[in-house]
Design an enzyme around this catalytic site. Structure first.
Site, PDB file in Angstrom:
ATOM      1  N   ASP A  46       4.885  42.651   2.821  1.00  0.00           N
ATOM      2  CA  ASP A  46       3.685  42.090   3.461  1.00  0.00           C
ATOM      3  C   ASP A  46       3.968  40.737   4.101  1.00  0.00           C
ATOM      4  OD1 ASP A  46       1.396  43.301   0.875  1.00  0.00           O
ATOM      5  OD2 ASP A  46       2.302  44.291   2.604  1.00  0.00           O
ATOM      6  N   LEU A  92      -5.659  48.464   6.770  1.00  0.00           N
ATOM      7  CA  LEU A  92      -6.466  47.278   6.437  1.00  0.00           C
ATOM      8  C   LEU A  92      -5.633  46.038   6.727  1.00  0.00           C
ATOM      9  CD1 LEU A  92      -8.096  47.919   2.939  1.00  0.00           C
ATOM     10  CD2 LEU A  92      -9.281  47.216   5.009  1.00  0.00           C
ATOM     11  N   LYS A 123      -8.961  47.628  -4.760  1.00  0.00           N
ATOM     12  CA  LYS A 123      -8.048  48.293  -3.816  1.00  0.00           C
ATOM     13  C   LYS A 123      -7.103  49.174  -4.643  1.00  0.00           C
ATOM     14  CE  LYS A 123      -5.097  47.610   0.206  1.00  0.00           C
ATOM     15  NZ  LYS A 123      -3.950  48.438  -0.252  1.00  0.00           N
ATOM     16  N   ARG A 144      -3.072  60.468   5.432  1.00  0.00           N
ATOM     17  CA  ARG A 144      -3.352  59.601   6.574  1.00  0.00           C
ATOM     18  C   ARG A 144      -2.253  59.732   7.632  1.00  0.00           C
ATOM     19  NH1 ARG A 144      -2.963  53.547   7.366  1.00  0.00           N
ATOM     20  NH2 ARG A 144      -1.683  53.521   5.528  1.00  0.00           N
ATOM     21  N   GLU A 178      -8.908  57.474  -1.790  1.00  0.00           N
ATOM     22  CA  GLU A 178      -7.547  57.251  -2.308  1.00  0.00           C
ATOM     23  C   GLU A 178      -7.266  58.266  -3.398  1.00  0.00           C
ATOM     24  OE1 GLU A 178      -6.502  54.618  -0.607  1.00  0.00           O
ATOM     25  OE2 GLU A 178      -4.536  54.150  -1.442  1.00  0.00           O
TER      26      GLU A 178
END
Ligand SMILES: NC(=O)c1c(N)nc(OC2CCCC2)nc1O[C@@H]1CCC[C@@H]1O
Length: 334
Positions: A46, A92, A123, A144, A178
């Site tokens: 990240d 996101l 999350k 996805r 999820e």
């Protein structure tokens, strides 16, 4: 190497750093999305990703089509039929501090012109999936993938107990959520695999992804996967006017939702929610890697819309990585 402030950089230095980041991030992505086996800590991925985004924002001429900032998610694994998501499955944006979260709120409030209620959600650290129902009957399940093209995993999701095969109303609807593996199921699975001399999964997210993106449905069926649903593709079919009411409506329809959601009327409420669940995290029965805050009014979500990849009305506040469950092979058996 200490990161040079971007404002002090010339374009050739920026280009060199950006090129290096692109190569490294694309390799990490391939491991994560295509092989379900990341070999980098989420927060390292990240932070490098955020650095590339900042370099590209400062020097837009550095943006290349293959930059990971231009792509969403993974690809479609061989052996699965492809599914086109008519309404893309978004990712996101991430923030890593309360200050950045405050900035997100300030930008949004400035854009909207009035204070915004948020729905705070855990999350869940799993694999995003989409469920399609026609006249209330489950007809398709998909991953996805890259956001617009995913894998058809209908047979596999039919074996997951928390997924209703028929809704309580005959709605035609695409619901997103999820799929995750509870921590207890993950520990038991790794014990069995270790005892059988098989490789173990590094964490519950990989185990869930490997179990769901599995060509042998019988394997999926024995992996004790579960789901929490939290988003809808097209708002039309439901009556709820807020994110929080939508989750309640999902439960009435027969979906499993995560009960820890809470409406926040101020950023203090949001920060309290974050602190609470940062402490609760080790005791939860499933893995979480942060908190998602979403503008609660659905018309506002629709009005704000999304960029190529992420909604403007939601953000993920990321926690530092969980101390990964020790791999059994690393345990010193005394
Ligand atoms: N992992 C989650 O628990 C979660 C959540 N509770 N809510 C959202 O809302 C997003 C989805 C599209 C627009 C907002 N996304 C989540 O996870 C996302 C899905 C794809 C990447 C992230 O994992």
């Amino acid at each position: 190497m200490a990161e040079q402030p971007i404002t002090a950089m010339d374009v050739s230095t920026a280009e060199t750093e950006a090129a290096g980041l692109r190569v490294q991030l694309n390799q990490w992505r391939k491991d994560y999305y295509d092989n379900d086996a990341p070999n980098v800590e989420d927060d390292i991925y990240d932070r490098n990703y955020a650095r590339l985004v900042a370099l590209e924002q400062a020097f837009p001429q550095l943006i290349t089509p293959d930059s990971p900032t231009q792509l969403v998610g993974g690809t479609v694994k061989a052996g699965f039929t492809k599914v086109q998501h008519e309404i893309p499955m978004l990712s996101l944006g991430d923030v890593f501090s309360q200050a950045e979260l405050q900035e997100f709120n300030d930008r949004l409030v400035q854009n909207v012109g009035e204070p915004v209620d948020y729905n705070c959600e855990l999350k869940i650290d799993g694999l995003a999936l989409s469920l399609r129902y026609e006249n209330g009957v489950l007809v398709q399940g998909s991953t996805r993938g890259n956001g617009t093209v995913g894998e058809d995993i209908t047979k596999n999701i039919m074996t997951i107990e928390s997924i209703p095969h028929q809704l309580t109303k005959p709605l035609t609807i695409d619901v997103r959520g999820e799929c995750y593996m509870p921590k207890a199921a993950f520990a038991a699975l790794n014990e069995r695999r270790e005892a059988a001399g098989e490789s173990v999964f590094a964490n519950p997210r990989n185990a869930a992804a490997g179990s769901l993106r599995q060509l042998d449905t019988k394997v999926t069926a024995e992996r004790q996967l579960s789901t929490f649903m939290y988003n809808i593709a097209d708002y039309e079919p439901i009556t709820a006017r807020t994110q929080s009411d939508m989750l309640t409506e999902f439960a009435d329809l027969g979906f499993t939702i995560n009960p820890a959601f809470k409406v926040a009327h101020s950023m203090d409420d949001v920060f309290q929610y974050i602190d609470h669940y940062q402490n609760e995290r080790p005791d939860l029965a499933y893995g979480i890697d942060g908190i998602v805050i979403k503008a609660n009014p659905l018309p506002l979500q629709r009005q704000l819309g999304a960029t190529v990849k992420v909604p403007r009305w939601a953000i993920a506040f990321k926690f530092p990585p969980d101390e990964q469950p020790t791999l059994l092979k690393d345990v010193e058996w005394t």
